[in-house]
Design an enzyme around this catalytic site. Structure first.
Site, mmCIF file in Angstrom:
data_model
loop_
_atom_site.group_PDB
_atom_site.id
_atom_site.type_symbol
_atom_site.label_atom_id
_atom_site.label_comp_id
_atom_site.label_asym_id
_atom_site.label_seq_id
_atom_site.Cartn_x
_atom_site.Cartn_y
_atom_site.Cartn_z
ATOM 1 N N HIS A 184 0.835 -1.209 0.000
ATOM 2 C CA HIS A 184 0.000 0.000 0.000
ATOM 3 C C HIS A 184 0.865 1.252 0.000
ATOM 4 C CE1 HIS A 184 -3.219 -2.830 1.431
ATOM 5 N NE2 HIS A 184 -3.877 -2.121 0.527
ATOM 6 N N HIS A 242 1.135 1.618 -5.691
ATOM 7 C CA HIS A 242 -0.220 1.045 -5.714
ATOM 8 C C HIS A 242 -1.231 2.139 -6.094
ATOM 9 C CE1 HIS A 242 -3.831 -1.124 -4.674
ATOM 10 N NE2 HIS A 242 -4.129 -0.254 -3.724
ATOM 11 N N HIS A 273 -7.175 6.910 -2.685
ATOM 12 C CA HIS A 273 -7.990 5.884 -2.029
ATOM 13 C C HIS A 273 -7.274 5.102 -0.916
ATOM 14 C CE1 HIS A 273 -5.999 2.674 -4.252
ATOM 15 N NE2 HIS A 273 -6.611 1.821 -3.441
ATOM 16 N N ASP A 274 -5.945 5.111 -0.901
ATOM 17 C CA ASP A 274 -5.228 4.435 0.194
ATOM 18 C C ASP A 274 -4.243 5.383 0.882
ATOM 19 O OD1 ASP A 274 -6.229 1.847 0.507
ATOM 20 O OD2 ASP A 274 -5.111 1.080 -1.205
ATOM 21 N N ASP A 296 -8.860 -1.710 -7.828
ATOM 22 C CA ASP A 296 -8.123 -1.927 -6.586
ATOM 23 C C ASP A 296 -7.645 -3.373 -6.452
ATOM 24 O OD1 ASP A 296 -7.091 -0.954 -4.235
ATOM 25 O OD2 ASP A 296 -8.940 -1.225 -3.081
HETATM 26 P P1 5GP Z 1 -6.976 -1.880 -0.635
HETATM 27 O O1 5GP Z 1 -6.525 -2.216 0.727
HETATM 28 O O2 5GP Z 1 -5.858 -1.904 -1.631
HETATM 29 O O3 5GP Z 1 -7.767 -0.621 -0.759
HETATM 30 O O4 5GP Z 1 -8.021 -3.000 -1.032
HETATM 31 C C1 5GP Z 1 -7.645 -4.129 -1.672
HETATM 32 C C2 5GP Z 1 -7.633 -5.294 -0.737
HETATM 33 O O5 5GP Z 1 -7.845 -6.451 -1.516
HETATM 34 C C3 5GP Z 1 -6.301 -5.527 -0.044
HETATM 35 O O6 5GP Z 1 -6.168 -4.859 1.150
HETATM 36 C C4 5GP Z 1 -6.334 -7.006 0.166
HETATM 37 O O7 5GP Z 1 -7.067 -7.311 1.308
HETATM 38 C C5 5GP Z 1 -7.106 -7.499 -1.024
HETATM 39 N N1 5GP Z 1 -6.182 -7.969 -2.059
HETATM 40 C C6 5GP Z 1 -5.679 -7.292 -3.124
HETATM 41 N N2 5GP Z 1 -4.874 -8.082 -3.841
HETATM 42 C C7 5GP Z 1 -4.857 -9.284 -3.220
HETATM 43 C C8 5GP Z 1 -4.198 -10.504 -3.470
HETATM 44 O O8 5GP Z 1 -3.462 -10.684 -4.420
HETATM 45 N N3 5GP Z 1 -4.423 -11.488 -2.567
HETATM 46 C C9 5GP Z 1 -5.245 -11.367 -1.504
HETATM 47 N N4 5GP Z 1 -5.404 -12.383 -0.688
HETATM 48 N N5 5GP Z 1 -5.880 -10.231 -1.242
HETATM 49 C C10 5GP Z 1 -5.691 -9.198 -2.079
HETATM 50 MN MN MN Z 2 -6.005 -0.067 -2.673
#
Ligand code: 5GP
Ligand code: MN
Length: 598
Positions: free
Chosen positions: A181, A185, A221-222, A328
């Protein structure tokens, strides 16, 4: 004719005085437009006194310039430059008054996408005709950026403010030195949102303001992500969890903190928006960013599926939220090289949370124990249950929204419809998309520009996406076989197998390092050193001797710049395998408090 031209000047002067008092800026603009048209007619007739004509045009330009100056005073920034621009032929009061009235008027007139007041385009024309060169020079010299003239013409965001804001965003995204993050990203998601808007044709359904909201929401967004999950915040009773009552803790913080930045005048990129536009944008941004809280995923999918079954149109905020949510979690829909690297970066971030949980005596959150997490298997589950359904819903939604637009446009413009575009979230297309900026407002997809509705091919967009997701899943399945072996064998054999899995993953990482280089494919990748440091899934926590060699083990030791420099200095083939060891004891008591905050 000379007399008439002079009359025109007088008329203009008296008009400006009249409206100066009355405050009817829009009428003023229309009057001005009428006068200019009159001059054009005279030109056409050849009934011209060149001196008078020149004088009138200069005067008209000066009045327009005066309005523009105020609108873009943030862009021009300093008093010095403002006074530079002052035109001899424009009384100061007129300039100030026009500027303030114009801005106020913008606040009163509620712009609807379908009926944008004409004066907006006049302002744009003025920007093009009078100031483009100056702005272009300023922005180019400032940060070595070179914007195409069309971008500047349509730009309402003061460039210096945008630069300050983007810099502050980068600082926030680097605050916790997260492997996943981080600012890359943010850039990746922003680029993907842009890609989706172009290649699904959804940009033709959205207004300028909504497109801005999409890009802005993706970028923030993050913001200031702590590298830990909402649940971790709740469990550790962090300040933000308390502040936001355990509800979408991080997401609330991302939007709130980003808006707080813009409270500073020099970072206020939305300074030129009308009150109504500002509010509309804010409402969209809040809804979109809050919808990236994964805890709302299933509800979001269900609601949108339900919407698609109804006959009425799709709610814009919901469709936009789905686009951001999909972007995302879009790395599984990109080339294996990218997807693998993002996965490893995320896993390392999860494991660092696991390290913190262990240090705090808390239970490991799912996927956070670096000793036992089955990465390949978890990725198959993530793709099956989250990614595939999301992208399937995304493409179905885009179809429902965009197909009628395509049909409508094809009726009015028959030739060349259905020209396929390169459609995947993969490398080539992203690069291509960046070379093909679009400056449309809304529902004008009938024209055959490169990003027009005519180039939209939803079927191949969907097919390519699904093909890539499927291929990535197959790769994980291959790796999962090894992982399964490791899990099932006895303790001693397990160690050996683990080495072999390590070796296989090391090999995979090295291969990826060699095959793909950042930037060559136009997509954003996580920093390489981050990938190198997570090749081992089962880092023992007790080997102190090894920890001295490990340059990447402490999340607080490196920022992105360091990581990038190291990437340049480290030969992934000859470098030490980075089996970063970290002793539990090494987490000092004093650090524990910080851990809770983080
Ligand atoms: P973000 O935190 O980036 O706003 O939301 C995306 C969320 O999706 C991440 O925090 C994570 O929980 C999940 N995520 C994204 N990519 C992956 C991945 O490759 N594997 C898993 N297990 N979760 C993912
Ligand atoms: Mn994100």
């Amino acid at each position: 004719m000379g007399a008439r031209a002079t009359e025109t000047t007088r008329e203009l002067e008296s008009t400006s005085i009249k409206y100066q008092i009355g405050g009817h800026a829009e009428k003023m603009w229309q009057r001005l437009k009428g006068i200019l048209r009159c001059l054009v007619k005279q030109l056409e007739k050849g009934d011209i006194n060149v001196v008078d004509l020149k004088k009138n045009i200069e005067y008209a330009a000066s009045v327009l310039e005066a309005v523009y100056i105020d609108e873009t005073r943030k862009l021009l920034d300093t008093e010095d430059e403002l006074s530079d621009i002052q035109s001899d032929s424009v009384p100061l009061e007129v300039r100030d008054w026009l500027a303030s009235t114009f801005t106020r008027e913008m606040g009163i007139v509620k712009r609807r996408p379908e009926e944008k007041p004409k004066f907006r385009s006049i302002v744009h024309a003025v920007q093009a005709g009078i100031f483009v060169e100056r702005m272009y020079r300023r922005t180019s010299s400032m940060v070595g950026l070179a914007y195409p003239a069309e971008v500047i013409v349509t730009f309402k965001i003061p460039v210096p403010n945008l630069i300050s804001f983007a810099e502050a965003l980068e600082v926030g995204y680097s605050k916790y030195k997260n492997p996943y993050h981080n600012l890359i990203h943010a850039a990746d998601v922003t680029q993907t949102v842009h890609y989706i808007m172009i290649h699904t044709g959804i940009m033709h359904w959205l207004t300028e303001l909504e497109i801005l909201a999409m890009i802005f929401a993706a970028a923030v967004h993050d913001y200031e992500h702590t590298g830990t999950t909402n649940n971790f915040h709740i469990q550790t009773r962090s300040d933000v969890a308390i502040l936001y009552n355990d509800r979408s803790v991080l997401e609330n913080h991302h939007v709130s903190a980003a808006y707080r930045l813009m409270q500073e005048e020099e970072m206020n990129i939305l300074a030129n928006l009308t009150k109504d536009d500002w509010r509309e944008l804010r409402s969209l941004v809040i809804e979109m960013v809050l919808s990236t809280d994964m805890s709302g995923h299933f509800q979001q999918i269900k609601t949108m599926r339900h919407t698609l079954q109804q006959t009425e149109g799709v709610d814009k905020a919901k469709a936009m939220s789905l686009i951001l949510h999909a972007a995302d979690i879009s790395h599984p829909a990109k080339s294996w090289e990218l997807h693998y690297r993002w996965t490893m970066a995320l896993m390392e971030e999860f494991f660092r949370q696991g390290d913190k949980e262990a240090a705090l005596g808390l239970q490991f959150s799912p996927l956070c124990d670096r000793k036992s997490t089955l990465v390949a298997q978890s990725q198959i589950g993530f793709i099956d249950f989250i990614v595939e359904p999301t992208f399937s819903l995304l493409t179905d939604s885009m179809e429902k929204i965009v197909m009628p637009l395509i049909e409508e446009a094809s009726k009015s413009e028959s030739p060349a419809f259905g020209t396929p575009s390169q459609n995947s979230l993969g490398a080539v297309s992203n690069a291509e998309a960046q070379r093909r900026p679009s400056f449309k407002s809304t529902s004008d997809g009938g024209t055959h520009t490169e990003n027009s509705l005519a180039t939209v091919d939803l079927t191949s967009f969907k097919d390519n996406l699904m093909k890539i997701i499927q291929a990535n899943k197959e790769r994980w399945k291959e790796l999962a076989v090894e992982e399964e072996l490791v899990k099932n064998v006895g303790e001693q054999e397990k160690d050996q197998s683990r080495n072999s899995t390590d070796a296989q993953l090391q090999e995979e990482t090295t291969r990826i390092q060699n095959e793909s280089s950042q930037g060559s494919d136009g997509t954003t990748c996580p920093p390489r050193s981050i990938v190198l440091q997570v090749v081992s899934f089962d880092t023992p926590l007790s080997d102190e001797s090894n920890s001295e060699k490990c340059t990447n083990s402490d999340p607080n030791q490196k920022d992105l710049t360091d990581a990038q420099q190291e990437t340049q200095n480290t030969d992934p083939l000859n470098g030490e395998p980075k089996h970063c060891k970290k002793s539990e004891d090494s987490v000092k008591a004093t650090e524990k408090e910080a851990l809770i905050q983080n």
